[in-house]
Design an enzyme around this catalytic site. Structure first.
Site, PDB file in Angstrom:
ATOM      1  N   ASP A  78      29.116  -5.701   7.312  1.00  0.00           N
ATOM      2  CA  ASP A  78      28.681  -4.928   8.472  1.00  0.00           C
ATOM      3  C   ASP A  78      28.021  -3.613   8.034  1.00  0.00           C
ATOM      4  O   ASP A  78      28.317  -3.089   6.957  1.00  0.00           O
ATOM      5  CB  ASP A  78      29.863  -4.527   9.358  1.00  0.00           C
ATOM      6  CG  ASP A  78      30.537  -5.723   9.991  1.00  0.00           C
ATOM      7  OD1 ASP A  78      29.981  -6.822   9.930  1.00  0.00           O
ATOM      8  OD2 ASP A  78      31.627  -5.513  10.542  1.00  0.00           O
TER       9      ASP A  78
HETATM   10  N1  URA Z   1      34.939  -8.521   8.263  1.00  0.00           N
HETATM   11  C1  URA Z   1      34.345  -7.667   9.113  1.00  0.00           C
HETATM   12  O1  URA Z   1      34.786  -7.513  10.239  1.00  0.00           O
HETATM   13  N2  URA Z   1      33.272  -6.980   8.672  1.00  0.00           N
HETATM   14  C2  URA Z   1      32.773  -7.094   7.420  1.00  0.00           C
HETATM   15  O2  URA Z   1      31.795  -6.430   7.074  1.00  0.00           O
HETATM   16  C3  URA Z   1      33.401  -7.988   6.555  1.00  0.00           C
HETATM   17  C4  URA Z   1      34.472  -8.695   6.998  1.00  0.00           C
END
Ligand code: URA
Length: 315
Positions: free
Chosen positions: A76
């Site tokens: 993310d």
């Molecule tokens: N889980 C999430 O919610 N975000 C990420 O970036 C990686 C795993």
């Protein structure tokens, strides 16, 4: 376009660049040597090569790699940590295949005081979209007022899985950092910087997951060192010499959280703040980039020949 001397006009024709001679307008196309990179992605960067919203992308961080590498999966915008990148599509596909159950370890800060039974719930699996997550490992790191820090290892790669596990159990995720992917850790790598995977790391991946098919020896150590910054002095080590994760804003605590958390790119943006980070169907998470590959080399996906270099940040 000629393949082995024969003109090819059919779109979508598949060729094996390892065994075929490919020419475009009379010029031979040579397969790029495979490159395997570990990037410490900072928060506040999208893990795609392009962003329609104009946010910073990993392309800028990988511009000096000198090969057209693409991220292996996604993190993310507000997640920092280990992100592999390569121009070897088979390597990426294998590590992302759900059957491989590649372990991914995260340090997670959630709002709320997690009790042993809450951790057990995360371990056993949390229902997301009607389907339980696979069993996970969860270890309490510490409580900090009404917040909890845990280390979580999952073996799936469901979209925004950790944040959604937090939402589903009423422990909203405030910080998320991936500390290891398939056993590769970004310790000692400054956020925003990359290094080649070592021959030992590639050998381990090959024996565990069958890729890369051939272990390549990364460029000499001296060359690699140029890509790194001097070691960061870590002031947030605890008494046992173990890294201590988190600890509030650097200003408040005097801790160098950058070393562990990849502080935000845009100072003053929400990227660096400990707000609960709601899982949302952001465009940065959709698609894998590799699907448009037609040659098996990872070549020609998005990055044109004019792949630009962007002045490096924070060097
Ligand atoms: N889980 C999430 O919610 N975000 C990420 O970036 C990686 C795993």
């Amino acid at each position: 376009m000629r393949v082995n001397g024969r003109i090819v006009t059919e779109l979508g024709t598949r060729v094996d660049p390892r065994t075929s001679r490919i020419e475009v307008d009379g010029q031979r196309i040579v397969r790029e040597a495979p490159v395997y990179i570990l990037l410490h992605k900072p928060r506040g960067v999208v893990s795609t090569m392009k962003d329609p919203e104009g946010r910073p992308t990993v392309r800028e961080l990988l511009a000096d790699v000198g090969a057209r590498v693409y991220p292996v999966g996604r993190l993310d915008f507000n997640t920092s940590g280990v992100l592999l990148a390569t121009n070897d599509g088979d390597f990426a596909d294998a590590l992302l295949h759900p059957k491989m159950t590649v372990p991914k370890t995260y340090v997670v800060k959630v709002r709320g005081v997690m009790k042993p039974e809450d951790l057990d719930r995360w371990r056993r699996g949390v229902e997301l979209d009607g389907e339980k997550t696979l069993p996970a490992k969860a270890k309490l790191l510490r409580h900090e007022g009404d917040k909890t820090w845990i280390e979580l290892t999952i073996t799936e790669g469901r979209n925004q899985q950790v944040r959604r596990m937090g939402e589903a159990t009423d422990f909203p995720v405030m910080r998320l950092a991936r500390t290891s992917f398939a056993g590769i850790s970004s310790a000692e790598l400054v956020p925003g910087h990359w290094r080649y995977l070592t021959a030992d790391e590639l050998t381990a991946l090959k024996s565990e997951y069958g890729v890369p098919k051939r272990v390549v020896h990364p460029p000499a150590q001296e060359a690699r060192e140029k890509t790194r910054r001097p070691p960061v002095r870590r002031s947030n080590d605890d008494r046992d010499g173990q890294p201590r994760y988190g600890g509030g804003s650097p200003g408040r605590r005097g801790l160098d959280v950058r070393a562990d958390w990849g502080g935000g790119v845009r100072r003053g943006s929400t990227a660096g703040r400990d707000e609960p980070q709601t899982a949302s169907p952001r465009s940065e998470l959709s698609g894998r980039g590799w699907r448009t590959r037609t040659t098996g080399t990872g070549g020609g996906i998005g990055a044109g020949p004019g792949s630009h270099r962007v002045p490096a940040r924070r060097r």
